[in-house]
Design a protein around this motif. Sequence first.
Motif, mmCIF file in Angstrom:
data_model
loop_
_atom_site.group_PDB
_atom_site.id
_atom_site.type_symbol
_atom_site.label_atom_id
_atom_site.label_comp_id
_atom_site.label_asym_id
_atom_site.label_seq_id
_atom_site.Cartn_x
_atom_site.Cartn_y
_atom_site.Cartn_z
ATOM 1 N N GLU A 197 39.478 32.987 47.736
ATOM 2 C CA GLU A 197 38.667 33.994 47.057
ATOM 3 C C GLU A 197 37.278 34.074 47.679
ATOM 4 O O GLU A 197 36.429 33.224 47.448
ATOM 5 N N ALA A 210 50.499 38.021 46.636
ATOM 6 C CA ALA A 210 49.889 37.132 47.627
ATOM 7 C C ALA A 210 48.576 36.569 47.104
ATOM 8 O O ALA A 210 47.746 37.306 46.562
ATOM 9 N N GLN A 211 48.389 35.285 47.257
ATOM 10 C CA GLN A 211 47.166 34.612 46.846
ATOM 11 C C GLN A 211 46.404 34.127 48.073
ATOM 12 O O GLN A 211 46.967 33.429 48.916
ATOM 13 N N ARG A 212 45.147 34.524 48.157
ATOM 14 C CA ARG A 212 44.302 34.189 49.303
ATOM 15 C C ARG A 212 43.054 33.456 48.824
ATOM 16 O O ARG A 212 42.705 33.524 47.639
ATOM 17 N N TYR A 226 43.415 45.919 47.917
ATOM 18 C CA TYR A 226 43.962 44.559 47.915
ATOM 19 C C TYR A 226 45.012 44.396 49.012
ATOM 20 O O TYR A 226 45.075 43.341 49.662
ATOM 21 N N ASP A 256 40.028 39.961 47.658
ATOM 22 C CA ASP A 256 40.958 38.845 47.470
ATOM 23 C C ASP A 256 41.363 38.653 46.011
ATOM 24 O O ASP A 256 42.337 37.948 45.734
ATOM 25 N N GLU A 258 43.564 43.797 52.275
ATOM 26 C CA GLU A 258 42.832 42.523 52.287
ATOM 27 C C GLU A 258 41.321 42.737 52.340
ATOM 28 O O GLU A 258 40.587 41.899 52.859
#
Length: 358
Positions: A80, A76-78, A194, A200, A197
């Motif tokens: 930053e 998952a990319q959130r 991570y 990030d 959450e």
Amino acid sequence: MPNILDIRRRIRSVVNTRQITKAMKVVSAAKLRRAQDRTLAARPYAQMLTNILKSLVSRTEIYDPETGAPKHPLLAQRPEQNILLIVVTGDKGLAGAFSANITKAAAKFLESKSGKNIDIEAIGRKGRDFFRRRYPSAPVQTRSLAETEESLDAQPESRERAGEIQITGEHVGVLNKLEFSQVGALAESVIKRYEREEIDSVYIVFNEFKSVIAQRLVVDQILPIERIGEPAVRQAEEMTEEEKKKAKEAAISAGVGMRRSDSADENADQFGSQVDYIYEQPPEELFRALLPKYVAIQIFRALLESIAAEHAARMTAMDSATSNATDMIDSLTLVMNRARQAKITKEIIEIVSGAAAM
């Protein structure tokens, strides 16, 4: 003109220092060979794990076609905002600018990420001391890799303001006898944070070691995983020509090989990519079992290469110190000979003058 006795004492002192630096160079060369062998021994497992994940990614979708969500939280990319930075330095000195260059690279990275919350995991005494003087420690800390597992359920306090930098972990002495179980505990802690959450992205700053004359300071992105098997280098600094020349001279004098240690990985990668794997488990289960191991092996590889690079830097520094001591001995010997010649000449003049006076 200095006293001849004082010059002889100085020469004797420099000779003793040269013996120490020469012995340290030999010891560092022996440790470097062992570190290289250990790095090479750990690569087949890492390469096979990478090949399996590459094959899995090429055969399945890593994102759910209906929801668009990744099939594992590590993919998952959130946006930053909260960053974890792992800085790998040495525990001991007498290695030239090895640890100083790493801390400079880390400071440069912190400057590039200004305005974001950054947690620092300092591995090595030199990095720990550097960041202690500049940033506060978090209320919840991990003092060693062995204690990391106990702090998995500990919730850090919320940040008071954006752009705060704090130390969340200090790991001193673990590089002296590194074990994969210790790195696994650190990787598990990072993965848990991570997935919750709390962070990030995860970066690691270390000295990448390929050979004595092929090293560079890099900042690798560990999480989120973008492309399996391809390092996500965000910052790199190569060795200068002068540093390569000194390292080459030190390696030749110590009998250390300079062949690149990553040449065998290319053949292994080509061989592994041609294997047709048959999977019984669903992709989600495979990702859940393999991706944490992939993260752990990436951190383990960085620590192994940093250990080898530290021994190479210490070997080069001790070789330079030995050469400088030899030059100083030659210079002091020349000064002593001149002083002795001047004393003899003075005595001869006194004798001749006394004889002439009679």
